[in-house]
Design an enzyme around this catalytic site. Structure first.
Site, PDB file in Angstrom:
ATOM      1  N   TYR A   1     -48.475  69.404  25.679  1.00 31.84           N
ATOM      2  CA  TYR A   1     -47.722  68.012  25.130  1.00 31.84           C
ATOM      3  C   TYR A   1     -46.646  68.064  26.305  1.00 31.84           C
ATOM      4  CZ  TYR A   1     -45.095  65.111  22.393  1.00 31.84           C
ATOM      5  OH  TYR A   1     -44.483  64.153  21.863  1.00 31.84           O
TER       6      TYR A   1
ATOM      7  N   HIS B   1     -37.327  61.013  21.843  1.00 26.67           N
ATOM      8  CA  HIS B   1     -37.315  59.336  21.872  1.00 26.67           C
ATOM      9  C   HIS B   1     -39.183  59.112  21.428  1.00 26.67           C
ATOM     10  CE1 HIS B   1     -41.142  57.098  24.678  1.00 26.67           C
ATOM     11  NE2 HIS B   1     -40.388  56.816  25.159  1.00 26.67           N
ATOM     12  N   ASP B   2     -40.144  60.449  21.025  1.00 28.60           N
ATOM     13  CA  ASP B   2     -41.560  60.699  20.226  1.00 28.60           C
ATOM     14  C   ASP B   2     -40.905  60.982  19.156  1.00 28.60           C
ATOM     15  OD1 ASP B   2     -41.987  60.790  22.961  1.00 28.60           O
ATOM     16  OD2 ASP B   2     -43.239  61.917  23.346  1.00 28.60           O
ATOM     17  N   THR B   3     -39.802  61.064  18.896  1.00 25.63           N
ATOM     18  CA  THR B   3     -39.548  61.857  17.582  1.00 25.63           C
ATOM     19  C   THR B   3     -38.802  60.213  16.151  1.00 25.63           C
ATOM     20  OG1 THR B   3     -37.788  63.026  18.393  1.00 25.63           O
ATOM     21  CG2 THR B   3     -40.045  64.132  17.844  1.00 25.63           C
TER      22      THR B   3
END
Length: 436
Positions: free
Chosen positions: A174, A230-232
């Site tokens: 990731y 941001h990604d969650t």
């Protein structure tokens, strides 16, 4: 339905899809046993500490810690229990704005007083003759550092860093860290300076510096791509704050006497509305009688600069940090220092949701060279405008050529790099002096 309404509807729908996907993909997992415990999940352990024991007294606060989260509308953050709880401990700024879209230009603006036309999250560098907040702080001997979660080592220059997935070891690797959220690393005056770049540090370094009692007076902190929402989702970020920020609020090595902690977001999620972001001023520097209150003064990320300048009587950068209508000093500070902010009527507040319409040196679509700062500008501090070595004072904003679309000439702005670039070397054909 009007085009604007249709665009807003599409953006909201797209955001909902992204949030739903993110929510189903990951569940918060603490990267360490605690915020001051070093961990292998951050790739490299800290083997150095800063030596910042000198304290330059400010007028209102002696330390400022800025913690940035990502891409969340004001109402969404405000409805989250942890933000409601934190608001009861500090001052909630209800009229605080990001200055543009997307993320990266907001970051560089907060430390440099401008986003220089940037309208994307590509890999850029800003030349050493362009000043930033570090120049102002060092003029007064004020210590500083930035701490970046999951950056693999001190002063890492790369565009991003992909590592083992510490949340799910059976999942693919990731990319937790991206340079676009590390604003000082984008300024060559920091990134290409052998001493300054040592202060672009990791979260393991943060733990080490706190434990050693050498946390600097000015700090900029960016959680990783999942912990900053941001990604969650905002709920994921809330879990991170419970794990990381809440214990630090009661630790005098971090939240010591006269400490200001600013929790904010880079931008909102919905581009079709005003770019208002939930921002809370916390810490021991907040007067007891103001805790749990709101402040509806118009602020932007430029207010971070003007407030720091006002508190320590610093010079200005001569850019938007001196624009009184959008760079108001935080009111609780201004009232103590005697600074007079410029009131802005509700119908005069600029709309801060730009998406690629401003000319500047960091856009290929509307390219113009870097201009000199306004040396006649009046900032919230004192001592005039700071000028870095090599700045051409003849190239004022009024004398800049008309913007050019350099992509029409099969090139890009000279300050954009390939993501594979790991040094300060420019790898594109258009030189600043030869751009169309």
């Amino acid at each position: 339905m009007s085009p604007a309404s249709l665009l807003s509807t599409v953006l909201v729908a797209a955001a909902s899809v992204r949030l739903a996907a993110a929510a189903s993909a990951q569940v918060f997992s603490p990267p360490s046993k605690g915020p001051l415990v070093q961990t292998a999940n951050y790739t490299s352990f800290s083997n150095t500490t800063l030596h910042d024991h000198k304290v330059v007294k400010g007028k209102v606060f002696d330390r400022i810690i800025q913690v940035w989260l990502e891409n969340t509308d004001f109402d969404v953050a405000g409805s989250t229990p942890i933000f409601e709880s934190l608001s009861s401990q500090g001052i909630t700024f209800t009229n605080y704005h990001g200055v543009t879209h997307p993320s990266e230009p907001n970051y560089i603006a907060s430390v440099g007083g401008d986003f220089f036309g940037m309208a994307d999250d590509n890999m850029y560098h800003i030349p050493s003759n362009i000043s930033c907040v570090v120049d102002l702080l060092e003029d007064r001997g004020i210590s500083w550092a930035t701490y970046q979660e999951n950056m693999p080592g001190v002063g890492y220059y790369g565009y991003g860093y992909t590592q083992a997935n510490y949340i799910n070891s059976s999942a693919a690797a990731y990319t937790y860290y991206y340079r676009k959220h590390n604003p000082l690393m984008i300024y060559d005056s920091v990134a290409l300076n052998a001493e300054r770049v040592k202060r672009v540090r990791t979260f393991n370094d943060f733990a080490n510096d706190v434990v050693n009692g050498t946390l600097p007076q000015w700090t900029f902190i960016t959680p990783n791509m999942v912990n900053d929402a941001h990604d969650t989702t905002i709920d994921f970020a809330a879990d991170f704050l419970e794990y990381w920020l809440l214990p630090l609020l009661t630790d005098p090595r971090v939240n010591g006497e006269r400490t200001l902690i600013l929790l904010t977001f880079d931008e909102n999620e919905t581009y079709g509305i005003q770019n208002t972001v939930y921002t809370i001023a916390l810490g021991t520097a907040i007067p007891v009688n103001l805790r749990g209150t709101i402040d509806d003064t118009v602020y932007t990320h430029y207010s971070m600069l003007s407030t720091v300048q006002n508190n320590w009587s610093l010079k200005s950068l001569g850019r938007q940090d001196t624009n009184a209508s959008i760079a108001s000093v935080f009111d609780f500070v201004a009232k103590k220092t005697g600074h007079k902010n410029t009131p802005v009527a509700a119908n005069k507040v600029p709309h801060f949701n730009l998406t690629g319409v401003a000319g500047g040196p960091l856009t290929s679509a509307h390219y113009v060279p870097f201009s000199a700062p306004n040396i006649l500008a009046k900032g919230a501090g004192s001592g005039g405008v700071h000028l870095n070595k090599g700045i051409d004072l003849r190239l004022t904003e009024a004398k800049l050529p008309a913007p050019v679309n350099v992509t029409a000439h099969n090139t890009t702005t000279p300050w954009q790099m390939s993501p594979e670039t790991t040094s300060g070397k420019k790898v594109i054909p258009c030189a600043e002096a030869k751009c169309p």
